[in-house]
Design an enzyme around this catalytic site. Structure first.
Site, short mmCIF file in Angstrom:
data_model
loop_
_atom_site.label_atom_id
_atom_site.label_comp_id
_atom_site.label_asym_id
_atom_site.label_seq_id
_atom_site.Cartn_x
_atom_site.Cartn_y
_atom_site.Cartn_z
N SER A 296 -4.70 2.13 -9.89
CA SER A 296 -3.92 2.98 -8.92
C SER A 296 -2.59 3.41 -9.08
CB SER A 296 -4.53 2.71 -7.83
OG SER A 296 -3.97 3.72 -6.56
N TYR B 197 -5.48 -2.91 0.46
CA TYR B 197 -6.00 -1.43 -0.60
C TYR B 197 -5.20 -2.24 -1.92
CZ TYR B 197 -7.01 2.50 -3.82
OH TYR B 197 -7.15 3.72 -4.94
#
Length: 251
Positions: free
Chosen positions: A136, A149
């Site tokens: 990501s 995250y």
């Protein structure tokens, strides 16, 4: 051990029950790979495998025994797409939920480690292996409320990039795909099924869709064996970073 009755190259895709994983499975199957769709939701991956002529294997990447069984079930692996992952919550560090952090670490980091370690011998034995890890932009940035995250994705990226060096001289290529905003089930999972909050993440912008990322993975998988695309960052035109985006009037 399951011997897939084909001479096609075999691509294993984790997190294949929806989103980027499902789209990648469809893309690779269309390119001629025999796709092994791996996920927890049996009904979804069974339907997917039937549609694309692939194989469905139910497995949770956080389960050691399930991943070991996955490796035993396969006689050949040419491509591995580490796609299983996700986020939980959006709390500031001061209010961090430790269970959310544990889940994100186990799914994104240790899940990638378990599957990669288990299938690596077969990828090497293929003579022309490829490992694609879907991280990501959170693997290269940080943002308020995203520490759990981003910490997990930074670690997942570090794992992948370390392996790139450790496998020098071996017949395995490694590519990290770092997407920005992609409208999938990601935000719905992050916000524990709150559809209104999930929809708000993409409101006023044109996000990527799963097929956009899958198309890039398909491109990577069809490069000549001497070509290694180390890292690909893909964002919507409307997004410059995790915290900078354009917002258009909703029509």
């Amino acid at each position: 051990m399951t011997t897939i009755g084909t001479r096609k190259r075999v691509a294993v895709v984790t997190g294949a029950s929806s989103g980027i994983g499902e789209a990648t499975a469809r893309t690779l199957a269309a390119q001629g790979f025999h796709v092994v769709a791996v996920a927890r939701r049996a009904d979804r991956i069974t339907a997917l495998a039937n549609q694309i002529g692939g194989t469905a294997i139910v497995a949770d990447v956080t389960d050691d025994a399930a991943v070991e069984a996955l490796a035993r079930a396969l006689s050949r692996v040419d491509v591995l797409v580490n796609n299983a992952g996700g986020a939980k919550g959006l709390q500031f560090v001061a209010d961090a939920d430790l269970e959310h952090w544990r889940w994100m670490w186990d799914t994104n980091v240790l899940g990638t480690l378990r599957v990669t370690r288990a299938l690596l011998p077969k990828l090497i034995d293929s003579g022309d292996g490829l490992i694609v890890t879907v991280t990501s932009i959170a693997a290269i940035e940080v943002y308020d409320g995203g520490a759990g995250y981003t910490a997990a994705k930074h670690a997942q990226g570090a794992l992948h990039r370390t392996l790139r060096g450790e496998l020098l001289g071996k017949p395995v290529r490694l590519t990290e795909i770092a997407p920005g905003a992609v409208e999938t089930e990601f935000s719905l999972v992050r916000f524990d099924g709150d559809q209104q909050r999930a929809d708000a993440v993409y409101a006023g912008m044109t996000p990527l869709v799963a097929a956009d990322v899958a198309e890039v993975i398909g491109f990577v998988a069809t490069r000549p064996s001497h070509v290694n695309l180390d890292q690909i960052v893909i964002r919507p035109r409307d997004q410059a970073s995790a915290s900078r985006r354009a917002t258009h009037p909703v029509r």
